[in-house]
Design an enzyme around this catalytic site. Structure first.
Site, mmCIF file in Angstrom:
data_model
loop_
_atom_site.group_PDB
_atom_site.id
_atom_site.type_symbol
_atom_site.label_atom_id
_atom_site.label_comp_id
_atom_site.label_asym_id
_atom_site.label_seq_id
_atom_site.Cartn_x
_atom_site.Cartn_y
_atom_site.Cartn_z
ATOM 1 N N ALA A 124 0.813 -1.211 0.000
ATOM 2 C CA ALA A 124 0.000 0.000 0.000
ATOM 3 C C ALA A 124 0.850 1.267 0.000
ATOM 4 C CB ALA A 124 -0.941 0.001 1.203
ATOM 5 N N THR A 125 2.030 1.215 0.607
ATOM 6 C CA THR A 125 2.887 2.411 0.617
ATOM 7 C C THR A 125 3.276 2.802 -0.803
ATOM 8 O OG1 THR A 125 3.777 2.057 2.840
ATOM 9 C CG2 THR A 125 5.146 3.302 1.310
ATOM 10 N N ASN A 204 -5.921 3.429 10.305
ATOM 11 C CA ASN A 204 -5.112 2.350 10.863
ATOM 12 C C ASN A 204 -4.959 2.443 12.375
ATOM 13 O OD1 ASN A 204 -3.508 4.711 10.014
ATOM 14 N ND2 ASN A 204 -1.778 3.602 10.901
ATOM 15 N N GLN A 232 -6.529 -1.035 5.302
ATOM 16 C CA GLN A 232 -7.181 -1.554 6.500
ATOM 17 C C GLN A 232 -8.637 -1.936 6.265
ATOM 18 O OE1 GLN A 232 -5.655 -2.187 9.299
ATOM 19 N NE2 GLN A 232 -3.717 -1.105 9.047
ATOM 20 N N THR A 292 9.749 -7.526 -12.223
ATOM 21 C CA THR A 292 9.157 -8.853 -12.307
ATOM 22 C C THR A 292 8.081 -9.036 -11.238
ATOM 23 O OG1 THR A 292 11.227 -9.785 -13.140
ATOM 24 C CG2 THR A 292 9.630 -11.327 -12.216
ATOM 25 N N CYS A 378 5.540 6.539 21.716
ATOM 26 C CA CYS A 378 6.536 6.295 22.766
ATOM 27 C C CYS A 378 7.519 5.203 22.386
ATOM 28 C CB CYS A 378 5.840 5.911 24.072
ATOM 29 S SG CYS A 378 4.851 4.413 23.958
#
Length: 454
Positions: A124-125, A204, A232, A292, A378
């Site tokens: 997806a990126t 997400n 998602q 490919t 964090c």
């Protein structure tokens, strides 16, 4: 449980190299069932954290385990049918190409599209990058403006920032406290030079489902391409590209129990949407994505989509029951629990909770027996809370205490009950050490206190 059985069987196969392992993972699992799964008594230590065994997995928005049926479909294309799908002169290439096209049909069927509109990518990126940068680069002479939201995935936001560096303009729409966009603000942001509207279908972090049908209608009214990141959403909620008037859509394999490293880009043919390729090469995938095509991964992606289409309704009903069991189990035992994002318009497998009067990093580290994610950053070098939660207007202290529980196809009731017990135990432990919680129990309004600064 099936993953544990498979892991045991594979480890035994490695220790006995003369034993031939069958193609079917179902056969492997059946053979492994004769011996119970055993954890090492000494436990597991990694990154300085020691736990008694592998933690419960409740992080399905990060990735999902490969369905054994998907792995069964993939294995032959690693071992015997390994041909390059672009080889046109022999059987190996023909059978690989046939498998790729069959998988393309399964992906297209899940979203009511034509197989000719599916472009395979690495995930997806990459699909988001092709969509956002590719469209604006192709229409750069007339279109210089993009509309997106403040809660998009980082790859969409970073692609938009890249366009800004090139001189394009971007409008980042705010969201309401429930995480949904205001359609009137979207309409007001549209300009004559707007070249793309990009809004994530299912978020997400908080799982909210944006009103994509209404967004699609607005984009159609102004003749603007509509792109949505559906990584998602695919296989979890019904998607119809015609009803939603989607021009481009980004898809991912490993979020629907398929393999990592494979995804797809839906590109509408009528009316035709054009993009500038972001990669040069041999012109595969109609010149949009050279390289490919990895036939085993594509076969796995297609199998995952085929299974999702058959089992989506059953999965949703079952996962909804587990989500309610988790939420009610926590709320029945502790107070100060807040659901982040819309409760009505959300994917049932995503439950993002904030716990009042608890220090977020301590809560996450205390839940080492449950693999969950934090809405807070964090775990990175930054101590800033989640930008998605801040966009919702969540106060910084509550944003720092958010935990995202991801429930999926293979999650069990026993795992949910265990997660509830561990969460409640850790929250109560941290609140016992919190002077703020003691003040609240005594009826003191914390917002009325003027804290001294040193």
């Amino acid at each position: 449980m099936s993953s544990k059985l498979l892991s045991t069987a594979l480890s035994r196969a490695i220790s006995k190299p003369k034993t031939l392992r069958p193609f079917s993972t179902a056969t492997v699992a059946a053979a492994a069932a004769t011996e119970p799964y055993k954890e090492e008594t000494s436990g597991i230590t990694m990154k300085g954290v020691k736990i008694s065994g592998r933690p419960l997995y409740l992080d399905m928005q990060a990735t999902s385990p490969v369905d054994p049926r998907v792995l069964d479909a993939m294995l032959p294309y690693y071992l015997s049918r390994f041909g390059n799908p672009h080889s046109r002169t022999h059987l190996y290439g023909w059978e690989s190409n046939q498998a790729v096209e069959s998988a393309r049909s399964h992906v297209a069927s899940l979203i009511n599209a034509s197989p000719k509109e599916i472009i395979f990518t690495s995930g997806a990126t990459e699909s988001n990058n092709i969509s956002v940068k590719g469209v604006l680069h192709f229409y750069r002479d007339k279109k210089r403006h993009v509309i997106t939201t403040q809660t998009e995935h980082k790859c969409v936001l970073d692609s938009c920032r890249h366009l800004q560096q090139e001189g394009f303009e971007v409008t980042y729409l705010p969201v309401e406290p429930d995480g949904l966009i205001n359609l009137d603000k979207l309409r007001a942001a549209i300009r004559p030079d707007t070249g793309l509207v990009s809004v994530m279908m299912v978020n997400n972090e908080i799982g909210v489902i944006q009103p994509v049908v209404e967004i699609g209608k607005i984009c159609k009214e102004f003749n603007i391409p509509f792109h949505t990141d559906a990584a998602q959403a695919l296989g979890k909620i019904p998607i119809d590209i015609d009803e939603m008037n989607i021009s481009l859509m980004s898809l991912s394999g490993h979020k629907i129990y398929g393999p990592k490293g494979i995804g797809a880009l839906y590109m509408r043919r009528r009316p035709r949407i054009r993009v500038e390729p972001q990669m040069n090469g041999g012109g595969q995938e109609r010149g949009i994505r050279s390289g490919t095509v990895p036939s085993p991964l594509v076969v796995g992606f297609g199998a995952a989509c085929e299974i999702a289409k058959k089992e989506m309704e059953y999965d949703e009903k079952r996962i909804k029951g587990l989500q309610e069991r988790l939420l009610n189990g926590v709320r029945d035992k502790i107070d100060g629990v807040v659901v982040n994002g819309s409760v009505e318009r959300r994917y049932v497998g995503n439950l993002n909770l904030s716990f009042a009067y608890v220090e977020g990093e301590s809560l996450l580290m205390g839940l080492k027996e449950v693999a969950v994610s934090s809405g807070s950053a964090c775990t990175s070098a930054s101590l800033e809370p989640s930008y998605v939660l801040r966009a919702l207007g969540v106060e910084e202290d509550m944003a720092h205490t958010s935990i995202r529980y991801g429930i999926g196809r293979f999650t069990t009731e026993e795992e949910i009950d265990r997660a509830v017990d561990l969460t409640v135990k850790q929250v109560e432990k941290l609140r016992e050490m919190s002077p703020l919680y003691e003040m609240v129990k005594e009826g003191i309004d914390l917002k009325s206190i003027q804290w001294a600064q040193h």
